[in-house]
Design a protein around this motif. Structure first.
Motif, PDB file in Angstrom:
ATOM      1  N   UNK A  71     -20.298 -91.369 -62.136  1.00 15.18           N
ATOM      2  CA  UNK A  71     -19.559 -92.277 -63.431  1.00 15.18           C
ATOM      3  C   UNK A  71     -20.052 -93.540 -63.562  1.00 15.18           C
ATOM      4  N   UNK A  72     -20.033 -94.185 -62.311  1.00 14.81           N
ATOM      5  CA  UNK A  72     -20.402 -95.599 -62.282  1.00 14.81           C
ATOM      6  C   UNK A  72     -21.783 -96.050 -62.604  1.00 14.81           C
ATOM      7  N   UNK A  73     -22.712 -95.033 -62.125  1.00 15.67           N
ATOM      8  CA  UNK A  73     -24.146 -95.187 -62.581  1.00 15.67           C
ATOM      9  C   UNK A  73     -24.070 -95.050 -63.915  1.00 15.67           C
ATOM     10  N   UNK A  74     -23.611 -94.141 -64.477  1.00 16.79           N
ATOM     11  CA  UNK A  74     -23.677 -93.669 -66.093  1.00 16.79           C
ATOM     12  C   UNK A  74     -23.242 -94.886 -66.622  1.00 16.79           C
ATOM     13  N   UNK A  75     -22.261 -95.337 -66.448  1.00 15.86           N
ATOM     14  CA  UNK A  75     -21.523 -96.581 -67.475  1.00 15.86           C
ATOM     15  C   UNK A  75     -22.290 -97.623 -67.241  1.00 15.86           C
ATOM     16  N   UNK A  76     -22.924 -98.219 -65.906  1.00 11.84           N
ATOM     17  CA  UNK A  76     -23.674 -99.160 -65.545  1.00 11.84           C
ATOM     18  C   UNK A  76     -24.903 -99.082 -66.447  1.00 11.84           C
ATOM     19  N   UNK A  77     -25.529 -97.976 -66.712  1.00  8.28           N
ATOM     20  CA  UNK A  77     -26.639 -97.851 -67.488  1.00  8.28           C
ATOM     21  C   UNK A  77     -26.478 -98.149 -68.762  1.00  8.28           C
ATOM     22  N   UNK A  78     -25.235 -97.648 -69.374  1.00  3.67           N
ATOM     23  CA  UNK A  78     -24.767 -97.832 -70.843  1.00  3.67           C
ATOM     24  C   UNK A  78     -24.771 -99.337 -71.194  1.00  3.67           C
TER      25      UNK A  78
ATOM     26  N   UNK B 180      -9.433 -97.488 -78.841  1.00  7.00           N
ATOM     27  CA  UNK B 180      -8.286 -96.558 -78.802  1.00  7.00           C
ATOM     28  C   UNK B 180      -8.254 -96.026 -77.166  1.00  7.00           C
ATOM     29  N   UNK B 181      -9.074 -96.517 -76.425  1.00 10.97           N
ATOM     30  CA  UNK B 181      -9.056 -95.951 -75.076  1.00 10.97           C
ATOM     31  C   UNK B 181      -7.867 -95.968 -74.329  1.00 10.97           C
ATOM     32  N   UNK B 182      -7.042 -96.929 -74.502  1.00 12.86           N
ATOM     33  CA  UNK B 182      -5.779 -96.990 -73.670  1.00 12.86           C
ATOM     34  C   UNK B 182      -5.028 -95.860 -73.896  1.00 12.86           C
ATOM     35  N   UNK B 183      -4.981 -95.183 -74.996  1.00 11.03           N
ATOM     36  CA  UNK B 183      -4.353 -93.982 -75.504  1.00 11.03           C
ATOM     37  C   UNK B 183      -4.511 -92.682 -74.901  1.00 11.03           C
ATOM     38  N   UNK B 184      -5.923 -92.974 -74.074  1.00  9.63           N
ATOM     39  CA  UNK B 184      -6.511 -91.625 -73.662  1.00  9.63           C
ATOM     40  C   UNK B 184      -6.301 -92.048 -72.023  1.00  9.63           C
ATOM     41  N   UNK B 185      -5.711 -93.228 -71.421  1.00  4.96           N
ATOM     42  CA  UNK B 185      -5.592 -93.313 -69.995  1.00  4.96           C
ATOM     43  C   UNK B 185      -6.978 -94.113 -69.632  1.00  4.96           C
ATOM     44  N   UNK B 186      -7.747 -94.796 -70.399  1.00  5.42           N
ATOM     45  CA  UNK B 186      -9.024 -95.236 -70.221  1.00  5.42           C
ATOM     46  C   UNK B 186      -8.859 -96.689 -70.589  1.00  5.42           C
ATOM     47  N   UNK B 187     -10.180 -97.514 -70.169  1.00  8.57           N
ATOM     48  CA  UNK B 187     -10.092 -98.714 -71.031  1.00  8.57           C
ATOM     49  C   UNK B 187     -11.658 -98.764 -71.376  1.00  8.57           C
ATOM     50  N   UNK B 188     -12.115 -99.607 -72.491  1.00  7.11           N
ATOM     51  CA  UNK B 188     -13.790 -99.571 -72.936  1.00  7.11           C
ATOM     52  C   UNK B 188     -14.422 -99.988 -71.562  1.00  7.11           C
ATOM     53  N   UNK B 189     -15.443 -99.137 -71.296  1.00  2.00           N
ATOM     54  CA  UNK B 189     -16.195 -99.393 -70.170  1.00  2.00           C
ATOM     55  C   UNK B 189     -17.623 -99.682 -70.420  1.00  2.00           C
ATOM     56  N   UNK B 190     -17.879 -99.821 -71.728  1.00  6.72           N
ATOM     57  CA  UNK B 190     -19.326-100.121 -72.124  1.00  6.72           C
ATOM     58  C   UNK B 190     -19.681-101.534 -72.640  1.00  6.72           C
ATOM     59  N   UNK B 191     -18.648-102.581 -71.964  1.00  8.63           N
ATOM     60  CA  UNK B 191     -18.704-103.873 -72.183  1.00  8.63           C
ATOM     61  C   UNK B 191     -17.520-104.374 -73.261  1.00  8.63           C
ATOM     62  N   UNK B 192     -16.839-103.477 -73.697  1.00 12.29           N
ATOM     63  CA  UNK B 192     -15.917-103.921 -74.694  1.00 12.29           C
ATOM     64  C   UNK B 192     -15.024-104.976 -74.326  1.00 12.29           C
ATOM     65  N   UNK B 193     -14.241-104.882 -73.031  1.00 18.95           N
ATOM     66  CA  UNK B 193     -13.514-105.843 -72.600  1.00 18.95           C
ATOM     67  C   UNK B 193     -14.142-107.018 -72.700  1.00 18.95           C
ATOM     68  N   UNK B 194     -15.367-107.385 -71.645  1.00 23.25           N
ATOM     69  CA  UNK B 194     -15.882-108.232 -71.560  1.00 23.25           C
ATOM     70  C   UNK B 194     -16.421-109.107 -72.800  1.00 23.25           C
ATOM     71  N   UNK B 195     -16.906-108.354 -73.721  1.00 23.06           N
ATOM     72  CA  UNK B 195     -17.414-109.196 -74.979  1.00 23.06           C
ATOM     73  C   UNK B 195     -16.236-109.336 -76.025  1.00 23.06           C
TER      74      UNK B 195
ATOM     75  N   UNK C  65     -17.212-105.902 -63.008  1.00 22.22           N
ATOM     76  CA  UNK C  65     -15.850-105.900 -62.639  1.00 22.22           C
ATOM     77  C   UNK C  65     -15.217-104.711 -63.629  1.00 22.22           C
ATOM     78  N   UNK C  66     -15.530-105.131 -64.799  1.00 23.48           N
ATOM     79  CA  UNK C  66     -15.165-104.010 -65.781  1.00 23.48           C
ATOM     80  C   UNK C  66     -15.348-102.639 -65.619  1.00 23.48           C
ATOM     81  N   UNK C  67     -16.615-102.312 -65.041  1.00 19.57           N
ATOM     82  CA  UNK C  67     -17.176-101.055 -64.713  1.00 19.57           C
ATOM     83  C   UNK C  67     -16.352-100.361 -63.487  1.00 19.57           C
ATOM     84  N   UNK C  68     -15.930-101.331 -62.638  1.00 22.94           N
ATOM     85  CA  UNK C  68     -15.031-100.656 -61.478  1.00 22.94           C
ATOM     86  C   UNK C  68     -13.730-100.281 -62.051  1.00 22.94           C
ATOM     87  N   UNK C  69     -13.302-101.010 -62.719  1.00 17.20           N
ATOM     88  CA  UNK C  69     -11.666-100.635 -63.234  1.00 17.20           C
ATOM     89  C   UNK C  69     -11.943 -99.437 -64.065  1.00 17.20           C
TER      90      UNK C  69
END
Length: 721
Positions: free
Chosen positions: A84-91, A140-155, A276-280
């Motif tokens: 999963x980390x490899x995939x999201x890092x590539x995105x 809406x990721x928080x409503x699915x127990x997730x966070x925006x992992x493609x750079x959404x938080x950072x940007x 940092x975002x990717x690890x969380x």
């Protein structure tokens, strides 16, 4: 770029239009094909950038981009962390290459941009969006127990500032309209139609030879400052404290991970922030809670709303004129729901004055929308014109749906349904909003028993998204299909259950509140009972819920069951009777387990009736046992409903329990709780037996669970099989 999900078109001015268009799906998602296609596209842009003036990124779908690949995410477990980390890092790497191309890149947002879609848009230097009130943007990721992992938080925190990004986008998963997105600075321009959208995007490219993200410009200052800014640093401790207060102590890791990632990402450079975002993100993806919430709010909900429980009746039905019998708060709420979607409503009561009071309640709900700027007065007037108050049953002529919402008295319901049947359309659907009375018995009051169905709305109707459809012994498939279509017409979610006393939701909800009362009799302090529920993820404690529904209701239900030969000796009933005998009947009377005036406080007399035991005593109930008793008693009763075929599917159980009776969403629903319990069904059964041995046979697992108690067994898979 064979089989690419991104089309490349370049005009004479060197403007490249990249159109997101996955040929294998009706929506664009961050699946493997997208990752491969975006990688190829970015490489080509870099190779050919000397011949490129700029880039416009848009979509051929109704939505701009639908987000992450939930089919993949829901299956990820602890062993999948590196993958999963490899995939999201590539995105993120691809989007970073896009925004540092050195050429202007514009997002022409033609449809909803939620989650990954907004992340792609934020990686562009300029954003133009269709000015369509139905179009929404957000995370809406928080409503699915997730966070925006493609750079959404950072940007987002860099572009909007930490406080604005957290409160307006990230922590609650808001979905905002274009106008608000423009006001926040999330987008830069609005466009009236697709032609103007592309024209404005192209024009911005042609007027900007180069482009950088604001945060890549030397000297850029984040709005509101960074965590090292004294004014912001002084307010940071309030964020986790407010989160804990809002979540009531429940274990939802996503909001805390979002907060941590947002704060930490502002203390490092952009590229490190992405790490940092990717690890969380990965921590959440491989955890059980995100799996539960994705399963419930995406897969189960889509299956329920997609017609899994609807009979195979080809003709879709749409109500045009509805008669609502009973203009109390529930009847008025139902009238409001129909008028909201453009249906004419006849609101009938015994007197015109009573019916007019019901319409006044509708007017109050509409007035709030006007005062908040969400509806014009002209639309409000048209809305109210669709509701006709009356006491004359002849006014029900032409109604193709009747919804009865009078008091829970079978004789009264027989009378009003029979009267309505005589005046409504000859094939009108005859629905009852009863929450406890068997539909088969209610159908005996009319001639067309095949057309009678239970249509149990939840209060307040304007806020509660669920409707429980109850199938009586004579209810026909055509009537059930009609009822299902009507609920979807209202924009609500229908679950389908078989007729029985209390059906599914009322029956299972009753076990929760009675267990709370039983815990009190066993010496657990009132606020410990409430905290056990809140920290488990329930929206309110069982004693509060009992006060709100009134203490006389469970006693009435128990008495009616006894008359029908089904006596209930639950220890919680004795507690409720003791309070009612002392005139403490609940919130409406101002006193129950709590004194409600001038403010809510535990009634001091409870300590005399049921003295709290020392937590260290041998017979004291451990806090964890109190928590699990509230969860297990609902799960065991739901399993019985499944065994008795009151429930038709695991999905109906999960969605009904979350949306109707407040089962904690973090577990994915009442039967998902069984499947996800450590050890699966077998682990749940073992723990249920422990609780039964110590606290009573109501916790004893039924045969349907024992049959599926195999190592890591799945109730969902077994039921489908």
């Amino acid at each position: 770029m064979t089989d690419s999900t991104i089309r490349w078109e370049q005009d004479a001015d060197g403007v490249v239009v990249l159109t997101l268009d996955d040929p294998s799906s009706s929506a664009n998602t961050m699946n493997d094909a997208y990752v491969r296609s975006m990688g190829e596209t970015v490489e080509r842009l870099e190779r050919e950038k000397d011949s490129i003036r700029g880039v416009v990124l848009t979509s051929a779908k109704k939505t701009f981009f639908a987000g992450g690949n939930l089919d993949s995410l829901v299956q990820a477990g602890p062993d999948d962390r590196e993958r999963v980390l490899t995939q999201v890092t590539e995105v993120k790497r691809q989007l970073r290459r896009l925004e540092t191309l050195g050429k202007p890149v514009v997002a022409a947002i033609n449809g909803a941009a939620l989650g990954g879609g907004l992340e792609i848009a934020l990686a562009c230097h300029h954003r133009v969006v269709l000015d369509d009130p139905k179009l929404k943007l957000g995370f809406p990721e928080v409503t699915l127990g997730l966070l925006p992992g493609g750079g959404g938080i950072v940007r987002s925190v860099r572009l909007l500032g930490l406080t604005t990004a957290l409160l307006e986008l990230l922590l609650q998963g808001q979905q905002i309209r274009p106008e608000k997105a423009l006001k926040l600075g999330l987008v830069h321009e609005l466009a009236a139609d697709r032609d103007e959208l592309l024209a404005k995007a192209r024009a911005w490219v042609l007027t900007n030879e180069t482009a950088q993200q604001p945060y890549d410009v030397k000297g850029y200052k984040v709005p509101g400052g960074t965590p090292s800014t004294p004014s912001l640093a002084a307010n940071l401790p309030a964020f986790p404290a407010n989160l804990t207060k809002q979540l009531k102590g429940a274990h939802y890791p996503a909001p805390y991970a979002i907060l941590s990632a947002a704060v930490e990402s502002l203390q490092v450079d952009v590229d490190t922030a992405f790490v940092v975002e990717g690890r969380y993100f990965v921590d959440l993806v491989v955890g059980q809670i995100s799996t539960n919430m994705i399963q419930a709010f995406w897969f189960d909900l889509n299956r329920v709303n997609g017609g899994a429980s609807r009979p195979d009746v080809a003709q879709k039905f749409s109500a045009t004129r509805v008669g609502v019998l009973g203009a109390g708060m529930m009847g008025a709420g139902i009238a409001h729901a129909f008028a909201k979607v453009g249906v004419d409503v006849v609101l009938k009561d015994v007197t015109v004055e009573a019916a007019a009071n019901g319409k006044a309640h509708v007017a109050g709900l509409v007035g709030k929308q006007v005062s908040r700027g969400r509806m014009t007065q002209e639309k409000a007037d048209a809305f109210l014109a669709r509701v006709t108050p009356t006491a004359d049953p002849a006014d029900l002529a032409g109604c193709d749906v009747i919804v009865e919402a009078v008091f829970e008295d079978q004789a009264l319901k027989h009378r009003v349904l029979r009267e309505a049947e005589q005046h409504a359309a000859p094939d009108a659907l005859l629905a009852s909003n009863t929450s406890t009375l068997p539909i088969t018995g209610l159908a005996e009051g009319v001639e067309r028993r095949d057309d009678v169905v239970g249509m149990h709305f939840f209060s307040p109707v304007d806020k509660m998204p669920l409707v429980e459809l109850i199938v009586g012994e004579r209810t026909g498939d055509a009537a059930l299909a009609k009822a299902y279509d009507v609920v979807r017409q209202l924009g609500k979610t229908p679950i389908v259950v078989r007729d029985s006393r209390g059906f599914f939701t009322s029956r299972v909800f009753g076990t929760l509140v009675l267990e709370g009362a039983a815990l009190l009799a066993e010496g657990v302090a009132p606020m410990s009972i409430e905290r056990a529920a809140l920290q488990s993820g329930f929206p309110a404690g069982p004693l509060t819920l009992l006060d709100e529904v009134t203490l006389t209701l469970p006693l009435k239900i128990s008495d009616e069951a006894a008359k029908a030969g089904s006596a209930d000796d639950h220890p919680g009933l004795a507690v409720i009777r003791a309070l009612v005998e002392r005139g403490r009947t609940g919130k409406s009377a101002g006193r129950g387990f709590f004194d409600w005036e001038p403010e809510k406080r535990v009634w001091s007399g409870l300590a005399e009736l049921y003295p709290p035991r020392d937590a260290t005593a041998d017979d004291a109930v451990p806090f964890t046992d109190a928590q699990e008793r509230l969860l297990f008693v609902m799960a065991v009763e739901s399993a019985r409903c499944l065994e008795e075929q009151v429930l038709r599917s695991v999905e109906d159980a999960n969605i009904g329990s979350i949306m109707g009776i407040g089962f904690p969403p973090l577990y994915g629903g009442v039967l998902q709780y069984v499947d996800q319990y450590p050890g699966g069904v077998a682990g749940f059964v073992a723990r249920a037996d422990e609780l039964a041995d110590r606290y009573g046979e109501r916790f004893r697992p039924p045969a349907i669970l024992l049959e599926r108690a195999v190592p890591a067994g799945s109730l969902r898979a077994a039921v489908r099989a």
